[in-house]
Design a protein around this motif. Structure first.
Motif, PDB file in Angstrom:
ATOM      1  N   PHE A  79       0.840  -1.190   0.000  1.00  0.00           N
ATOM      2  CA  PHE A  79       0.000   0.000   0.000  1.00  0.00           C
ATOM      3  C   PHE A  79       0.877   1.242   0.000  1.00  0.00           C
ATOM      4  O   PHE A  79       1.987   1.241   0.525  1.00  0.00           O
ATOM      5  CB  PHE A  79      -0.925   0.005   1.218  1.00  0.00           C
ATOM      6  N   SER A  80       0.362   2.312  -0.546  1.00  0.00           N
ATOM      7  CA  SER A  80       1.149   3.543  -0.640  1.00  0.00           C
ATOM      8  C   SER A  80       1.258   4.260   0.697  1.00  0.00           C
ATOM      9  O   SER A  80       2.067   5.168   0.847  1.00  0.00           O
ATOM     10  CB  SER A  80       0.513   4.484  -1.667  1.00  0.00           C
ATOM     11  N   THR A  81       0.471   3.855   1.676  1.00  0.00           N
ATOM     12  CA  THR A  81       0.403   4.596   2.938  1.00  0.00           C
ATOM     13  C   THR A  81       1.434   4.172   3.974  1.00  0.00           C
ATOM     14  O   THR A  81       1.473   4.726   5.065  1.00  0.00           O
ATOM     15  CB  THR A  81      -0.993   4.437   3.561  1.00  0.00           C
ATOM     16  N   TYR A  82       2.288   3.223   3.631  1.00  0.00           N
ATOM     17  CA  TYR A  82       3.269   2.770   4.614  1.00  0.00           C
ATOM     18  C   TYR A  82       4.218   3.891   5.036  1.00  0.00           C
ATOM     19  O   TYR A  82       4.641   4.704   4.222  1.00  0.00           O
ATOM     20  CB  TYR A  82       4.118   1.625   4.062  1.00  0.00           C
ATOM     21  N   VAL A  83       4.561   3.883   6.316  1.00  0.00           N
ATOM     22  CA  VAL A  83       5.723   4.611   6.808  1.00  0.00           C
ATOM     23  C   VAL A  83       6.882   3.626   6.713  1.00  0.00           C
ATOM     24  O   VAL A  83       6.818   2.526   7.270  1.00  0.00           O
ATOM     25  CB  VAL A  83       5.551   5.074   8.268  1.00  0.00           C
ATOM     26  N   ARG A  84       7.914   4.012   5.992  1.00  0.00           N
ATOM     27  CA  ARG A  84       9.053   3.119   5.739  1.00  0.00           C
ATOM     28  C   ARG A  84      10.228   3.585   6.594  1.00  0.00           C
ATOM     29  O   ARG A  84      10.654   4.735   6.466  1.00  0.00           O
ATOM     30  CB  ARG A  84       9.399   3.123   4.259  1.00  0.00           C
ATOM     31  N   SER A  85      10.737   2.682   7.417  1.00  0.00           N
ATOM     32  CA  SER A  85      11.724   3.081   8.414  1.00  0.00           C
ATOM     33  C   SER A  85      12.914   2.138   8.444  1.00  0.00           C
ATOM     34  O   SER A  85      12.816   0.981   8.022  1.00  0.00           O
ATOM     35  CB  SER A  85      11.090   3.087   9.814  1.00  0.00           C
ATOM     36  N   TRP A  86      14.003   2.665   8.955  1.00  0.00           N
ATOM     37  CA  TRP A  86      15.171   1.866   9.332  1.00  0.00           C
ATOM     38  C   TRP A  86      15.368   1.987  10.839  1.00  0.00           C
ATOM     39  O   TRP A  86      15.357   3.093  11.383  1.00  0.00           O
ATOM     40  CB  TRP A  86      16.422   2.338   8.618  1.00  0.00           C
ATOM     41  N   TYR A  87      15.534   0.833  11.493  1.00  0.00           N
ATOM     42  CA  TYR A  87      15.875   0.753  12.907  1.00  0.00           C
ATOM     43  C   TYR A  87      17.220   0.051  13.022  1.00  0.00           C
ATOM     44  O   TYR A  87      17.681  -0.597  12.076  1.00  0.00           O
ATOM     45  CB  TYR A  87      14.824  -0.071  13.666  1.00  0.00           C
ATOM     46  N   ARG A  88      17.812   0.160  14.189  1.00  0.00           N
ATOM     47  CA  ARG A  88      19.029  -0.597  14.458  1.00  0.00           C
ATOM     48  C   ARG A  88      19.055  -1.043  15.913  1.00  0.00           C
ATOM     49  O   ARG A  88      18.447  -0.417  16.769  1.00  0.00           O
ATOM     50  CB  ARG A  88      20.283   0.211  14.126  1.00  0.00           C
ATOM     51  N   GLN A  89      19.774  -2.120  16.136  1.00  0.00           N
ATOM     52  CA  GLN A  89      19.921  -2.644  17.485  1.00  0.00           C
ATOM     53  C   GLN A  89      21.361  -3.095  17.696  1.00  0.00           C
ATOM     54  O   GLN A  89      21.826  -4.013  17.015  1.00  0.00           O
ATOM     55  CB  GLN A  89      18.970  -3.799  17.749  1.00  0.00           C
ATOM     56  N   ALA A  90      22.024  -2.417  18.611  1.00  0.00           N
ATOM     57  CA  ALA A  90      23.386  -2.778  18.971  1.00  0.00           C
ATOM     58  C   ALA A  90      23.345  -3.786  20.110  1.00  0.00           C
ATOM     59  O   ALA A  90      22.351  -3.857  20.856  1.00  0.00           O
ATOM     60  CB  ALA A  90      24.161  -1.532  19.389  1.00  0.00           C
TER      61      ALA A  90
END
Length: 115
Positions: A29-40
């Protein structure tokens, strides 16, 4: 649901660059919020950058000015260009696509910054 596959991680020296990719498949869907996360190791997962469906972009203070998030809607892919990498950027980086009632995570890609 959406399937997300990250790529582009690896070992890089301090000051170097990497570009991560997150390719999506499935019902998109076009409504997604697209994110990058990280975990150290030993730390909580944290938001690195996100791009909203209308194009608004947010960055964590720790990466602003060094990282750039972008998307290619035709390829259903989101990128994270990481420049001037620091040892403290070492983490597993995860792609996340979210919309109301649905959250999708990738499997993660390891980024190690070390000399």
């Amino acid at each position: 649901q959406v399937q997300l596959v990250e790529s582009g991680g690896g070992l890089v020296q301090p000051g170097g660059s990497l570009r991560l990719s997150c390719a999506a498949s499935g019902t998109i869907f076009s409504t997604y919020v697209r994110s990058w996360y990280r975990q150290a190791p030993g730390k909580q997962r944290e938001l690195v950058a996100r791009i909203f469906s209308i194009g608004t972009i947010d960055y964590a203070d720790s990466v602003r000015g060094r990282f750039t998030i972008s998307r290619d809607n035709a390829k259903n892919t989101v990128y994270l260009q990481m420049n001037k990498l620091k040892p403290e950027d070492t983490a597993v980086y995860y792609c996340n696509w979210w919309r109301r009632g649905e959250e999708n995570w990738g499997q993660g890609t390891q980024v190690t910054v070390s000399s």
